[in-house]
Design an enzyme around this catalytic site. Structure first.
Site, short mmCIF file in Angstrom:
data_model
loop_
_atom_site.label_atom_id
_atom_site.label_comp_id
_atom_site.label_asym_id
_atom_site.label_seq_id
_atom_site.Cartn_x
_atom_site.Cartn_y
_atom_site.Cartn_z
CB CYS A 17 65.20 7.25 -20.33
SG CYS A 17 65.52 6.42 -21.89
CG LEU A 18 64.55 10.59 -16.72
CD1 LEU A 18 64.94 12.02 -16.92
CD2 LEU A 18 65.22 10.03 -15.48
#
Lengths: 103, 157
Positions: A102-103
């Site tokens: 998610c980064l």
């Protein structure tokens, strides 16, 4: 499913990522890059691609932040080299799975 | 497949660390998927783009049922700092950057950062108090104007 890339029949998932890392070669990388609109893989591209493959082989969970601190490219350059989603596109070209990050 | 979602505009209105991170992850995630992203900081959310305050954001230990501690304990001096440092440690282990670095990443990825004019006036904040790389201070009307393209979603945090 099977797909012919650079005259080689390889297995890809529904998003077009190679399911077997051993199938990968530089011609396959070039052809996937073309499909993604990158017609010319420069030395910088190859450096990132090889770094991603090495990291993946070492079991690292890859993120854009890590690529940015790899010493090869900063985050801005990474986005410029692989437009339209740098980590997912670079991973596809590098013949590794799409990182679940998610980064 | 023709992708419907092309741009994401995230409004961040709160200064608690969990709210700020939620909005940062949403904006950064859109950029990393090849979409455009813009962030609009309003009210207490302005702390995230404040030069000094962005370094000292806290998790709320009072009025936050997910902390699972009695309110009176959450109110003990130092409790917020302790909870925050524990949370930050856990995030560093997951490779989640501190807020200012996260905003650097979003800028490097082509994202845009805006402050809310009304809230800036309210808190008597000047442009110099905020990050130097802000893309502007907008009124609500100017913000909506930025949403006048196809495939836009506005997310309020």
């Amino acid at each position: 499913m099977l797909k012919t890339i650079a005259n080689k029949e390889v297995d890809v998932n529904e998003e077009g990522y190679l399911t077997n890392k051993g199938d990968w070669n530089e011609d396959i990388a070039k052809e996937i890059a073309k499909e993604l609109g990158i017609n010319d893989l420069t030395e910088k591209h190859w450096a990132v691609i090889k770094w991603l493959r090495d990291q993946d082989a070492g079991g690292t969970h890859l993120s854009i932040r890590q690529v940015g601190s790899s010493g090869l490219v900063d985050i801005k350059e990474f986005y410029a080299l692989f437009p339209g989603g740098p980590l997912k596109n670079a991973s596809k070209i590098a013949g590794i799975m799409k990182p679940m990050s998610c980064l | 497949m023709d992708k419907k979602l092309k741009r994401v505009l995230v409004i961040n209105s709160k200064a608690t660390i969990e709210s700020v991170y939620a909005s940062l992850v949403l904006a950064n995630g859109a950029l990393s998927e090849g979409m455009e992203a813009e962030m609009f900081f309003t009210f207490f959310g302005l702390e995230a783009i404040h030069k000094e305050k962005a370094k000292h954001l806290h998790v709320a230990t009072v009025g936050n049922p997910a902390m699972h501690i009695p309110t009176i304990v959450g109110a003990v001096p130092g409790m917020e700092a302790l909870a925050t440092s524990m949370m930050m440690k856990g995030m560093e282990e997951l490779d989640i950057p501190p807020v200012p670095e996260f905003l650097d990443m979003i800028k490097a990825a082509g994202g845009k950062l805006y402050g809310c004019k009304l809230a800036m006036d309210m808190f008597k904040l000047k442009k110099e108090d905020m990050r130097d790389d802000l893309d502007g201070i907008l009124t609500v009307g100017q913000f909506y104007e930025r949403a006048q393209t196809d495939g836009v979603q506005i997310i309020f945090v």
